[in-house]
Design an enzyme around this catalytic site. Structure first.
Site, PDB file in Angstrom:
ATOM      1  N   HIS A 171     -58.105  10.591  27.567  1.00 11.98           N
ATOM      2  CA  HIS A 171     -56.645  10.198  27.170  1.00 11.98           C
ATOM      3  C   HIS A 171     -56.938   8.812  26.334  1.00 11.98           C
ATOM      4  CE1 HIS A 171     -53.604  11.567  30.209  1.00 11.98           C
ATOM      5  NE2 HIS A 171     -54.869  11.976  30.698  1.00 11.98           N
ATOM      6  N   ASP A 379     -55.441   2.834  19.933  1.00 19.44           N
ATOM      7  CA  ASP A 379     -54.808   3.284  21.261  1.00 19.44           C
ATOM      8  C   ASP A 379     -54.825   4.770  21.024  1.00 19.44           C
ATOM      9  OD1 ASP A 379     -53.492   3.202  23.658  1.00 19.44           O
ATOM     10  OD2 ASP A 379     -51.890   1.734  22.893  1.00 19.44           O
TER      11      ASP A 379
HETATM   12  C1  GDG Z   1     -54.027   5.691  28.243  1.00 24.91           C
HETATM   13  C2  GDG Z   1     -54.325   5.407  27.001  1.00 24.91           C
HETATM   14  C3  GDG Z   1     -52.318   7.026  26.548  1.00 24.91           C
HETATM   15  C4  GDG Z   1     -46.833  -1.222  31.229  1.00 24.91           C
HETATM   16  N1  GDG Z   1     -46.727  -2.445  31.681  1.00 24.91           N
HETATM   17  C5  GDG Z   1     -45.674  -2.170  32.828  1.00 24.91           C
HETATM   18  C6  GDG Z   1     -45.397  -0.823  32.815  1.00 24.91           C
HETATM   19  N2  GDG Z   1     -46.133  -0.253  31.828  1.00 24.91           N
HETATM   20  C7  GDG Z   1     -45.901   1.132  31.385  1.00 24.91           C
HETATM   21  C8  GDG Z   1     -45.461   1.676  30.160  1.00 24.91           C
HETATM   22  C9  GDG Z   1     -45.913   2.764  29.922  1.00 24.91           C
HETATM   23  C10 GDG Z   1     -47.492   2.671  30.379  1.00 24.91           C
HETATM   24  O1  GDG Z   1     -47.245   1.565  31.496  1.00 24.91           O
HETATM   25  C11 GDG Z   1     -48.460   2.300  29.327  1.00 24.91           C
HETATM   26  O2  GDG Z   1     -48.559   3.260  28.673  1.00 24.91           O
HETATM   27  P1  GDG Z   1     -49.616   3.299  27.398  1.00 24.91           P
HETATM   28  O3  GDG Z   1     -49.602   4.443  26.708  1.00 24.91           O
HETATM   29  O4  GDG Z   1     -49.808   2.134  26.669  1.00 24.91           O
HETATM   30  O5  GDG Z   1     -51.162   3.558  28.436  1.00 24.91           O
HETATM   31  P2  GDG Z   1     -52.529   3.132  28.799  1.00 24.91           P
HETATM   32  O6  GDG Z   1     -52.221   2.767  30.098  1.00 24.91           O
HETATM   33  O7  GDG Z   1     -53.304   2.426  27.779  1.00 24.91           O
HETATM   34  O8  GDG Z   1     -53.042   4.671  29.260  1.00 24.91           O
HETATM   35  C12 GDG Z   1     -52.804   5.437  25.942  1.00 24.91           C
HETATM   36  C13 GDG Z   1     -51.995   6.987  28.104  1.00 24.91           C
HETATM   37  O9  GDG Z   1     -53.086   6.784  28.538  1.00 24.91           O
HETATM   38  C14 GDG Z   1     -51.576   8.519  28.239  1.00 24.91           C
HETATM   39  O10 GDG Z   1     -52.446   9.681  27.771  1.00 24.91           O
HETATM   40  O11 GDG Z   1     -50.938   6.971  25.589  1.00 24.91           O
HETATM   41  O12 GDG Z   1     -53.280   5.558  24.701  1.00 24.91           O
HETATM   42  O13 GDG Z   1     -54.869   4.166  26.604  1.00 24.91           O
HETATM   43  O14 GDG Z   1     -45.254   3.854  30.576  1.00 24.91           O
HETATM   44  O15 GDG Z   1     -44.030   1.667  30.347  1.00 24.91           O
HETATM   45  N3  GDG Z   1     -44.470  -0.239  33.641  1.00 24.91           N
HETATM   46  C15 GDG Z   1     -43.902  -1.057  34.475  1.00 24.91           C
HETATM   47  N4  GDG Z   1     -44.252  -2.293  34.755  1.00 24.91           N
HETATM   48  C16 GDG Z   1     -45.105  -2.949  33.732  1.00 24.91           C
HETATM   49  O16 GDG Z   1     -45.334  -4.406  33.853  1.00 24.91           O
HETATM   50  N5  GDG Z   1     -43.151  -0.597  35.549  1.00 24.91           N
END
Ligand code: GDG
Length: 491
Positions: A171, A379
């Site tokens: 990921h 990312d």
């Molecule tokens: C890895 C990879 C890749 C965030 N803060 C809150 C919250 N979020 C949710 C967002 C989104 C998710 O969390 C974060 O998504 P990312 O894509 O930035 O993910 P990572 O956790 O870094 O994960 C990344 C992913 O895997 C999938 O393959 O895209 O590149 O690093 O959904 O909305 N949601 C809530 N409260 C928060 O405070 N409810």
């Protein structure tokens, strides 16, 4: 494509965590891209999800083998929890995954702590998960391993499950060999992954970096543009840019109650423009430079002072790790400094939220924000970029060129997250766009997210993998077939 058995998913983070607090037991869905993406898949397909049971009430809500049916209110699949002790959590999760693989794959080599104990415990935990998979999986069951926590699992499973169809999705970015090779155990990690039939990455360049690393470390392997032949086995290596549940997010964004609450919030804010950032508080997400860009913007465009607020959600993550605590302190000092510099009695420049915000409030923030800044230093993909353009009808996305999402969403305002001046100029550009320009911009980006949603990702991956999932048997049938109902203890 032939019909396959039940899907077995393996990940570090479990999709449902039971925590005990003063009022009793509460079931939480953890924050993060992985669970956001995979839970709808498992709910549709059924099967077994094997993960670390990390919640304080996890043991008492599962049976003696760590199993329970989830989600609680509409049981669809089995969650099998694996118990880890504090030393294992510290060395395998915080140590190897988060202090070695995570920084190295995100090109932060200088933050890597190459401790041998981390590696030893990582091997032991991979072995424990291997035993659980062998217990759960039938000979026809496809096994889908998630992420960097289980790089050794594909090969480890081959002794007991030589013919199962095994895939792993990575990921996060896969770095160039020159960076990856600082890990002393690089060859074992690559060799572990080569036990899989299919390896997925978010982008073609991450897949190419992986193939090149295998060429360097295994000169005897035959490596083509999308496959590796090694030790009598073929591993296909492909890019699969992950998406979101587009229709689900759209439906949420159109709920009248959400729209009403969003409008109320917007009118209470007394500013002309709102910019939003939503991230886990991670050094890869570029929060610091983004705040500096906002400061530069106010400095160079003083007519916007008092007229635009920046809302940054920085949800807590990995706070047991020193580098994360240091970064948090630095960010908070700068929020205080920038606010102190510009603040007026009626106006706060940066609204900084350092807690996990409920999902519907995140939706509201997406809806009210004229601009979203998604500017990670690097990312794997970044789902926030996709969520924002799905939920907002008239906004502008400023996107880092180093987020995997920028490969598809190159119609966003693309920025270099190291370049504070150009990010400040991007804010100016975004805030100067007319309503018609913004509507066209968002519609274009939304079209891309709609076309490549989570189900497209899943279907493309499964098709290449040669796995066909049923609609999932009813929960009652699976219970009769051997899964114990969870022992719920409620006060
Ligand atoms: C890895 C990879 C890749 C965030 N803060 C809150 C919250 N979020 C949710 C967002 C989104 C998710 O969390 C974060 O998504 P990312 O894509 O930035 O993910 P990572 O956790 O870094 O994960 C990344 C992913 O895997 C999938 O393959 O895209 O590149 O690093 O959904 O909305 N949601 C809530 N409260 C928060 O405070 N409810």
């Amino acid at each position: 494509m032939t019909a396959s058995g039940r899907l077995i998913v393996v990940s570090n983070r479990e999709p449902y965590i039971h925590e005990r607090n003063k009022k009793g037991i509460r079931c939480k869905v953890p924050i993060g891209g992985l669970v956001t993406a995979l839970d709808p898949v498992m709910q549709k397909a059924g099967g077994v999800w094997i993960a670390w049971g990390s919640g304080s009430a996890d043991a008492e809500t599962a049976d003696e083998r760590g199993r329970l049916m989830v989600p609680e209110n509409d049981p669809r699949y089995t969650l099998r929890r694996i118990w880890l002790d504090p030393k294992e959590i510290n060395e395998y999760y915080y140590g190897f995954s988060n202090r070695i693989i995570w920084p190295v794959c995100h090109l932060f080599q200088e933050k890597a702590r190459l401790e041998t104990e981390y590696w030893e415990t990582y091997k032991e935990v991979n072995h424990r998960f291997m035993e659980a998979v062998v217990e759960e999986a039938g000979a026809d069951d496809p096994i889908w391993i998630q992420d960097v926590h289980f790089a050794l699992l594909p090969s480890a499973l081959r002794e007991d499950l030589p013919n199962n169809n095994i895939a792993l999705f990575w990921h996060i970015p896969f770095p160039p060999w020159e960076t990856f090779s600082c890990i002393p155990w690089r060859k074992e990690i690559l060799g572990g992954l080569l036990g899989a039939n299919l390896l997925g990455f978010h982008t073609a360049s991450y897949a190419a970096n992986f193939l090149n690393s295998v060429r360097k470390e295994f000169p005897e392997a035959q490596v083509s543009a999308s496959a590796i032949r090694y030790d009598g086995r073929t591993t296909r290596v492909r890019p699969y840019p992950i998406g979101i549940d587009y229709a689900g997010y759209r439906a949420l964004s159109e709920k009248e109650s959400l729209k009403r609450r969003a409008n109320q919030l917007r009118s209470k804010m007394h500013v002309q423009h709102i910019i939003v950032g939503v991230d886990r508080l991670d050094y890869t997400k570029g929060i610091m430079n983004r705040l500096l860009a906002f400061e530069r913007f106010l400095e160079t465009h003083p007519k916007f002072i008092g007229k635009v607020s920046f809302i940054q959600v920085a949800s807590p993550t990995r706070s047991a790790i020193t580098e994360y605590r240091d970064m948090k302190r630095e960010i908070e000092e700068n929020v205080g400094r920038i606010n102190g510099r510009f603040q007026q009695p009626q106006w706060t420049p940066i609204i900084y939220i350092n807690r996990s915000v409920p999902g519907d409030e995140i939706m509201m923030l997406y809806r009210i924000a004229d601009v979203a800044m998604v500017t990670p230093i690097i990312d794997g993909m970044n789902l926030v970029a996709k969520e924002y353009v799905t939920v907002n009808d008239n906004g502008v996305l400023i996107l880092s060129e180093f987020a995997g999402a920028s490969e598809e969403m190159n119609q966003a305002i693309i920025v270099n997250p190291y370049d504070v001046d150009s990010m400040s100029a991007a804010i100016k550009k975004a805030l100067s766009m007319t309503s018609e320009e913004r509507a066209r911009h968002i519609a274009l980006l939304r079209g891309i997210v709609k076309e490549h949603d989570i189900f497209w990702w899943l279907n493309t991956f499964l098709e290449d993998w040669g796995v066909e999932l049923g609609e999932g048997e009813p929960a009652e049938l699976r219970l009769m077939a051997g899964t114990e109902p969870s022992r719920r203890s409620r006060p």
